[in-house]
Design a protein around this motif. Structure first.
Motif, PDB file in Angstrom:
ATOM      1  N   LEU A 251       9.089   7.291  -0.158  1.00 23.75           N
ATOM      2  CA  LEU A 251       7.571   7.375  -0.377  1.00 23.75           C
ATOM      3  C   LEU A 251       7.074   6.047  -1.015  1.00 23.75           C
ATOM      4  N   VAL A 252       7.829   5.550  -1.983  1.00 26.58           N
ATOM      5  CA  VAL A 252       7.682   4.056  -2.650  1.00 26.58           C
ATOM      6  C   VAL A 252       7.490   2.826  -1.289  1.00 26.58           C
ATOM      7  N   PHE A 253       8.505   3.023  -0.521  1.00 23.08           N
ATOM      8  CA  PHE A 253       8.311   2.184   0.556  1.00 23.08           C
ATOM      9  C   PHE A 253       7.165   2.254   1.411  1.00 23.08           C
ATOM     10  N   ILE A 254       6.698   3.391   1.705  1.00 27.33           N
ATOM     11  CA  ILE A 254       5.596   3.668   2.236  1.00 27.33           C
ATOM     12  C   ILE A 254       4.149   3.437   1.824  1.00 27.33           C
ATOM     13  N   ASP A 255       4.083   3.820   0.386  1.00 25.34           N
ATOM     14  CA  ASP A 255       3.005   3.399  -0.365  1.00 25.34           C
ATOM     15  C   ASP A 255       2.944   1.942  -0.464  1.00 25.34           C
ATOM     16  N   ARG A 256       3.821   1.019  -0.400  1.00 20.08           N
ATOM     17  CA  ARG A 256       3.851  -0.413  -0.397  1.00 20.08           C
ATOM     18  C   ARG A 256       3.462  -0.887   0.913  1.00 20.08           C
ATOM     19  N   TYR A 257       3.975  -0.406   2.030  1.00 19.78           N
ATOM     20  CA  TYR A 257       3.777  -1.095   3.424  1.00 19.78           C
ATOM     21  C   TYR A 257       3.116   0.259   4.338  1.00 19.78           C
ATOM     22  N   PRO A 258       1.865   0.461   4.015  1.00 25.57           N
ATOM     23  CA  PRO A 258       1.447   1.652   4.755  1.00 25.57           C
ATOM     24  C   PRO A 258       1.191   1.296   6.248  1.00 25.57           C
ATOM     25  N   ALA A 259       0.525   0.082   6.422  1.00 20.47           N
ATOM     26  CA  ALA A 259       0.434  -0.388   7.596  1.00 20.47           C
ATOM     27  C   ALA A 259       1.459  -0.474   8.662  1.00 20.47           C
ATOM     28  N   PHE A 260       2.726  -0.786   8.076  1.00 24.42           N
ATOM     29  CA  PHE A 260       4.104  -1.039   8.958  1.00 24.42           C
ATOM     30  C   PHE A 260       4.351   0.501   9.239  1.00 24.42           C
ATOM     31  N   THR A 261       4.221   1.197   8.420  1.00 19.90           N
ATOM     32  CA  THR A 261       4.707   2.629   8.585  1.00 19.90           C
ATOM     33  C   THR A 261       3.751   3.150   9.655  1.00 19.90           C
ATOM     34  N   GLN A 262       2.680   3.169   9.678  1.00 15.79           N
ATOM     35  CA  GLN A 262       1.837   3.524  10.757  1.00 15.79           C
ATOM     36  C   GLN A 262       2.418   2.780  12.208  1.00 15.79           C
TER      37      GLN A 262
ATOM     38  N   ALA B  92       3.880  11.387   4.048  1.00 17.13           N
ATOM     39  CA  ALA B  92       3.349  10.249   3.199  1.00 17.13           C
ATOM     40  C   ALA B  92       2.288   9.485   3.832  1.00 17.13           C
ATOM     41  N   LEU B  93       2.182   9.640   5.203  1.00 15.67           N
ATOM     42  CA  LEU B  93       1.236   8.965   6.080  1.00 15.67           C
ATOM     43  C   LEU B  93      -0.237   9.730   6.083  1.00 15.67           C
ATOM     44  N   ASP B  94       0.213  11.383   5.924  1.00 13.38           N
ATOM     45  CA  ASP B  94      -0.930  12.258   5.625  1.00 13.38           C
ATOM     46  C   ASP B  94      -1.410  11.879   4.081  1.00 13.38           C
ATOM     47  N   TRP B  95      -0.479  11.898   3.220  1.00 10.29           N
ATOM     48  CA  TRP B  95      -0.866  11.459   1.740  1.00 10.29           C
ATOM     49  C   TRP B  95      -1.691  10.244   1.781  1.00 10.29           C
ATOM     50  N   GLN B  96      -1.450   9.347   2.511  1.00  8.86           N
ATOM     51  CA  GLN B  96      -2.148   7.971   2.454  1.00  8.86           C
ATOM     52  C   GLN B  96      -3.386   8.318   3.008  1.00  8.86           C
ATOM     53  N   SER B  97      -3.668   8.880   4.166  1.00 11.20           N
ATOM     54  CA  SER B  97      -4.894   9.092   4.913  1.00 11.20           C
ATOM     55  C   SER B  97      -5.534  10.094   4.321  1.00 11.20           C
ATOM     56  N   PHE B  98      -5.112  11.131   3.863  1.00  6.57           N
ATOM     57  CA  PHE B  98      -6.151  12.353   3.576  1.00  6.57           C
ATOM     58  C   PHE B  98      -5.975  12.798   2.000  1.00  6.57           C
ATOM     59  N   GLN B  99      -5.012  12.716   1.445  1.00  8.81           N
ATOM     60  CA  GLN B  99      -4.616  13.130   0.057  1.00  8.81           C
ATOM     61  C   GLN B  99      -4.758  12.052  -0.758  1.00  8.81           C
ATOM     62  N   ARG B 100      -5.123  10.927  -0.999  1.00  4.27           N
ATOM     63  CA  ARG B 100      -5.122   9.920  -1.831  1.00  4.27           C
ATOM     64  C   ARG B 100      -5.137  10.098  -3.210  1.00  4.27           C
ATOM     65  N   GLY B 101      -6.022  11.214  -3.583  1.00  3.05           N
ATOM     66  CA  GLY B 101      -6.052  11.589  -5.230  1.00  3.05           C
ATOM     67  C   GLY B 101      -4.835  12.099  -5.605  1.00  3.05           C
ATOM     68  N   ARG B 102      -3.676  12.337  -5.049  1.00  5.50           N
ATOM     69  CA  ARG B 102      -2.568  12.848  -5.514  1.00  5.50           C
ATOM     70  C   ARG B 102      -1.718  11.665  -5.829  1.00  5.50           C
ATOM     71  N   SER B 103      -0.648  11.970  -6.796  1.00  4.78           N
ATOM     72  CA  SER B 103       0.051  10.891  -7.131  1.00  4.78           C
ATOM     73  C   SER B 103       1.467  10.714  -6.229  1.00  4.78           C
ATOM     74  N   ILE B 104       2.292   9.834  -6.376  1.00  4.24           N
ATOM     75  CA  ILE B 104       3.519   9.912  -5.722  1.00  4.24           C
ATOM     76  C   ILE B 104       4.254  10.925  -6.148  1.00  4.24           C
ATOM     77  N   ASP B 105       4.213  11.166  -7.531  1.00  6.79           N
ATOM     78  CA  ASP B 105       4.866  12.299  -8.218  1.00  6.79           C
ATOM     79  C   ASP B 105       4.673  13.655  -7.504  1.00  6.79           C
ATOM     80  N   ASP B 106       3.309  13.945  -7.279  1.00  2.75           N
ATOM     81  CA  ASP B 106       3.107  15.127  -6.679  1.00  2.75           C
ATOM     82  C   ASP B 106       3.603  15.465  -5.195  1.00  2.75           C
ATOM     83  N   VAL B 107       3.418  14.272  -4.526  1.00  2.00           N
ATOM     84  CA  VAL B 107       4.174  14.084  -3.115  1.00  2.00           C
ATOM     85  C   VAL B 107       5.721  14.419  -3.310  1.00  2.00           C
ATOM     86  N   HIS B 108       6.163  13.616  -3.968  1.00  2.00           N
ATOM     87  CA  HIS B 108       7.777  13.801  -4.163  1.00  2.00           C
ATOM     88  C   HIS B 108       8.165  15.083  -4.576  1.00  2.00           C
ATOM     89  N   ALA B 109       7.377  15.966  -5.699  1.00  2.00           N
ATOM     90  CA  ALA B 109       7.838  16.981  -6.111  1.00  2.00           C
ATOM     91  C   ALA B 109       7.545  18.123  -4.908  1.00  2.00           C
TER      92      ALA B 109
END
Length: 206
Positions: free
Chosen positions: A98-109, A171-188
């Motif tokens: 998740l940390v990697f994808i948050d840092r490199y979202p374009a690459f992940t896509q 993570a891509l769904d988080w990046q695109s549609f749920q940006r209000g959530r923290s990485i802790d939420d997604v990880h949990a």
């Protein structure tokens, strides 16, 4: 700064420029001139470092997935050093992903999109680097089964890519549609899936 360090810095600029442009407008529509301009270098610099746009993209895939694989491996090793379980290591690898994808979202896509294309010149390279990333997860899953942390019924060759895919897509769904959530939420949320506790009948984790 020596020549090797300068060249690596230049290649990093080209990777970042290429991944951003290709994510925005696609591989075919992206030109070497645009990559050079975005990176702030001369067009000849692109060809000095990479024989073609195709080679640049192939090396970009190697570089990006290599970083992801290294981050997964580091998470596993740090968990082991703390005396954590193999399931703890898998959980740490989910967070690292998740940390990697948050840092490199374009690459992940780009990576996810290219996995499903079969007519690319770099398909063989993509399969190799994808295998390297999945192998890190497979190794930890196998150890978890061997130590009794996970059921021997776990299908490791399917479960490893399923875990990687879960992290990528969530993570891509988080990046695109749920940006209000923290990485802790997604990880949990993903951690609950890993622990098998979504049904509410699994053992509580200490």
């Amino acid at each position: 700064m020596d020549s090797s360090t300068r060249r690596q810095a230049t290649r990093q600029k080209l990777y970042e420029a290429a991944v951003t442009l290709i994510a925005e407008q696609g591989f075919s529509a992206t030109t070497v001139d645009e990559i050079a301009e975005r990176a702030g270098v001369a067009k000849g610099t692109v060809y000095y470092n990479f024989a073609s746009k195709t080679v640049l993209f192939e090396e970009l895939l190697r570089h990006g997935v290599g970083l992801l694989t290294a981050s997964l491996r580091t998470a596993e090793q740090e968990t082991a050093a703390r005396g954590g379980s193999r399931v703890d290591a898998l959980d740490a690898m989910i967070r690292a992903g998740l940390v990697f994808i948050d840092r490199y979202p374009a690459f992940t896509q780009l990576y996810v999109a290219e996995l499903w294309r079969t007519n690319r010149a770099w398909q063989d390279t993509l399969l190799v680097v994808r295998r390297e990333a999945v192998a890190v997860v497979e190794e930890v899953l196998r150890e978890a089964v061997d130590t009794g942390e996970l059921s021997p019924e776990v299908d490791i060759p399917l479960t490893a890519p399923a875990l990687v895919g879960m992290v990528l897509v969530a993570a891509l769904d988080w990046q695109s549609f749920q940006r209000g959530r923290s990485i802790d939420d997604v990880h949990a949320a993903l951690s609950l899936l890993l622990q098998g506790r979504v049904s509410g009948v699994g053992p509580a984790r200490p």
